[in-house]
Design a protein around this motif. Structure first.
Motif, short mmCIF file in Angstrom:
data_model
loop_
_atom_site.label_atom_id
_atom_site.label_comp_id
_atom_site.label_asym_id
_atom_site.label_seq_id
_atom_site.Cartn_x
_atom_site.Cartn_y
_atom_site.Cartn_z
N LEU A 163 112.03 -4.34 -48.35
CA LEU A 163 113.22 -3.92 -49.08
C LEU A 163 113.59 -2.49 -48.74
O LEU A 163 114.77 -2.16 -48.56
N GLN A 164 112.58 -1.62 -48.62
CA GLN A 164 112.85 -0.23 -48.23
C GLN A 164 113.36 -0.15 -46.80
O GLN A 164 114.30 0.60 -46.50
N GLN A 165 112.77 -0.91 -45.91
CA GLN A 165 113.22 -0.92 -44.52
C GLN A 165 114.67 -1.38 -44.41
O GLN A 165 115.48 -0.79 -43.66
N LEU A 166 115.00 -2.43 -45.13
CA LEU A 166 116.37 -2.95 -45.08
C LEU A 166 117.37 -1.93 -45.59
O LEU A 166 118.49 -1.81 -45.04
N ALA A 167 117.01 -1.19 -46.62
CA ALA A 167 117.91 -0.16 -47.14
C ALA A 167 118.25 0.86 -46.07
O ALA A 167 119.42 1.24 -45.89
N ASP A 181 131.16 5.62 -53.44
CA ASP A 181 132.25 4.70 -53.15
C ASP A 181 131.81 3.51 -52.29
O ASP A 181 132.59 2.57 -52.10
N GLU A 182 130.59 3.53 -51.80
CA GLU A 182 130.07 2.42 -51.00
C GLU A 182 128.97 1.65 -51.73
O GLU A 182 128.40 0.70 -51.18
N ALA A 183 128.66 2.06 -52.96
CA ALA A 183 127.47 1.54 -53.63
C ALA A 183 127.54 0.03 -53.89
O ALA A 183 126.57 -0.70 -53.65
N ASP A 184 128.67 -0.45 -54.38
CA ASP A 184 128.75 -1.87 -54.70
C ASP A 184 128.64 -2.74 -53.45
O ASP A 184 127.93 -3.76 -53.46
N ALA A 185 129.32 -2.34 -52.38
CA ALA A 185 129.25 -3.11 -51.14
C ALA A 185 127.84 -3.06 -50.56
O ALA A 185 127.32 -4.07 -50.05
N PHE A 186 127.21 -1.89 -50.65
CA PHE A 186 125.84 -1.77 -50.16
C PHE A 186 124.91 -2.67 -50.95
O PHE A 186 124.06 -3.37 -50.38
N ALA A 187 125.04 -2.67 -52.28
CA ALA A 187 124.18 -3.48 -53.13
C ALA A 187 124.28 -4.95 -52.77
O ALA A 187 123.27 -5.68 -52.70
N THR A 188 125.50 -5.42 -52.53
CA THR A 188 125.71 -6.83 -52.17
C THR A 188 125.06 -7.16 -50.84
O THR A 188 124.34 -8.16 -50.70
N ALA A 189 125.29 -6.31 -49.83
CA ALA A 189 124.73 -6.56 -48.51
C ALA A 189 123.21 -6.49 -48.51
O ALA A 189 122.53 -7.29 -47.86
N TRP A 190 122.68 -5.54 -49.27
CA TRP A 190 121.22 -5.35 -49.34
C TRP A 190 120.55 -6.58 -49.93
O TRP A 190 119.56 -7.09 -49.40
N LEU A 191 121.11 -7.07 -51.03
CA LEU A 191 120.53 -8.25 -51.67
C LEU A 191 120.64 -9.48 -50.77
O LEU A 191 119.69 -10.27 -50.66
N GLU A 192 121.76 -9.62 -50.09
CA GLU A 192 121.94 -10.77 -49.21
C GLU A 192 120.92 -10.76 -48.08
O GLU A 192 120.31 -11.80 -47.76
N ARG A 193 120.72 -9.61 -47.48
CA ARG A 193 119.75 -9.51 -46.38
C ARG A 193 118.34 -9.79 -46.88
O ARG A 193 117.54 -10.46 -46.22
N TYR A 194 118.03 -9.27 -48.05
CA TYR A 194 116.68 -9.45 -48.60
C TYR A 194 116.42 -10.92 -48.93
O TYR A 194 115.36 -11.47 -48.59
N ILE A 195 117.37 -11.57 -49.60
CA ILE A 195 117.20 -12.97 -49.98
C ILE A 195 117.12 -13.86 -48.74
O ILE A 195 116.40 -14.87 -48.73
N ALA A 196 117.81 -13.48 -47.69
CA ALA A 196 117.73 -14.27 -46.45
C ALA A 196 116.31 -14.29 -45.91
O ALA A 196 115.87 -15.28 -45.30
#
Length: 397
Positions: free
Chosen positions: A329-333, A359-374
């Motif tokens: 999770l840290q690496q993906l961030a 201003d990028e936090a919401d988009a980052f949160a979505t992408a981070w979770l998607e990558r992690y769940i994948a």
């Protein structure tokens, strides 16, 4: 009616340093526990919105049959300790509501303890008692006392008892009671001493990735957590045996002798486990945290990010409290462009913070979770993200 809000906390740096007399860099957050207390005719009863339909009635000083880790166990610890220190408690009815993810590393359990204790303290007017005034004269004192509800230690003349079985320090409680909105603060512990406060830039925010691996302080996780604490005691015991000193924490050792850094390494050099635990403490507390405070104060976020990477590596290699999910999770961030990221809390599960532009936090949160769940599809129902900034400390509503 009495209502208290107690925030969760974000441990930006300071993994397993507080109980050993080290530094931590902390923030309260804008999520937390709200406790509402009203008068009752008998007993102490409680409900929580996290478990609709479940109502507990507990008696101070009497055992219950709740399973380990149940939220009611924390209420039992609170009422037992208050009764021990101040006498009988007035009947009360308590409702608990939380916006904190459970067992995520944001200290939902400590926030629950503090919120319950503050409401019951006000309900019983314990602040007016001589015992209170003799021992608790500041928010720092209060944080130290709140920690004793969990670790079972005495506080001044206020006697201790079992607590909830964790051999922890007062970092969580200090952040919840003493941190400030829009800032990070360094504290040193055993005893608690407030250090520098640095402003947190408005154009940046924290995104927290909750791994879905529960960081519960029960069972094997409790044993691992307590082992990290006990190893610091073994280090200090080895130092005292070798020198005749009477230090209590590693922080005491470092404060007492200008050659102690080299000396304490020498007394544990024969033991790989103790040596690794000592490296973990010294690297995090004495090297990375002062450097991180300076970097943030200078606005050097690139340097801040490098230090967070070193903190993560230290937790993985020397402290050993990371699991594959929090490591990845840290690496993906960082791969997704976070300016800094690190795991936090007790470990053995839990969460990772990432520093990103507001201003990028919401988009980052979505992408981070998607990558992690994948990569960890089995955690799709438990993993999550949230966006938060340093918030105000506990307050009566």
């Amino acid at each position: 009616m009495i209502r208290w809000f107690v925030p969760g906390r974000l441990e930006v740096f300071g993994t397993h340093t507080d109980y050993a007399g080290g530094n931590s860099l902390l923030a309260a957050v804008d999520l937390g526990i709200t406790v509402e207390l009203t008068d009752a005719t008998s007993g102490i009863s409680a409900t929580t919105t996290a478990a609709p339909g479940e109502e507990l009635t507990l008696v101070p000083g009497e055992p219950n049959d709740l399973p380990a880790g149940h939220w009611g166990g924390y209420l039992q610890a609170v009422i037992d300790r208050l009764r021990l220190n101040f006498g009988e408690l007035r009947p009360a009815r308590i409702t608990v509501d939380s916006t904190l993810p459970l067992a995520s590393g944001m200290s939902s359990s400590s926030a629950l303890v503090v919120a319950l204790a503050l409401a019951l303290i006000d309900h019983n007017s314990f602040r007016d008692r001589d015992e209170w005034r003799a021992n608790i004269t500041s928010e720092i004192d209060l944080a130290g006392y709140m920690a004793c509800f969990e670790n079972g230690m005495s506080f001044g003349t206020l006697a201790g008892e079992k607590g909830v079985g964790t051999f922890g320090g007062s970092e969580d409680h200090t952040a919840m009671l003493c941190c400030r909105a829009d800032a990070l603060t360094r504290f040193r512990f055993c005893p608690i001493r407030e250090g520098e406060t640095v402003s947190f830039p408005t154009r940046w925010t924290f995104v927290v990735g909750v791994s879905g691996v529960l960081a519960e302080k029960t069972g094997a996780a409790l044993e691992s957590y307590n082992r990290a604490s006990l190893l610091t005691r073994e280090i200090v015991a080895a130092w005292n045996d070798a020198t005749g000193d009477e230090a209590v924490t590693i922080g005491d050792v470092l404060a007492g002798d200008e050659d102690a850094w080299e000396g304490i390494h020498a007394v544990v050099a024969h033991d790989d486990e103790l040596s690794a635990r000592l490296r973990a403490f010294l690297t995090e507390s004495e090297e990375l945290i002062p450097a991180a405070v300076a970097a943030l104060g200078d606005g050097d976020l690139d340097r801040f990010g490098e230090l967070a990477d070193r903190s993560q590596h230290n937790a993985e290699v020397n402290l050993g409290n990371q699991v594959p999910e929090t490591i990845r999770l840290q690496q993906l961030a960082r791969e997704l462009g976070a300016k800094a990221a690190a795991s936090f809390g007790a470990g053995f599960g839990g969460s990772v913070w990432a520093l990103v532009r507001t201003d990028e936090a919401d988009a980052f949160a979505t992408a981070w979770l998607e990558r992690y769940i994948a990569e960890f599809p089995q955690l799709k129902d438990r993993a999550s993200t949230l966006v938060t900034r340093p918030g105000a400390p506990a307050r009566r509503l």
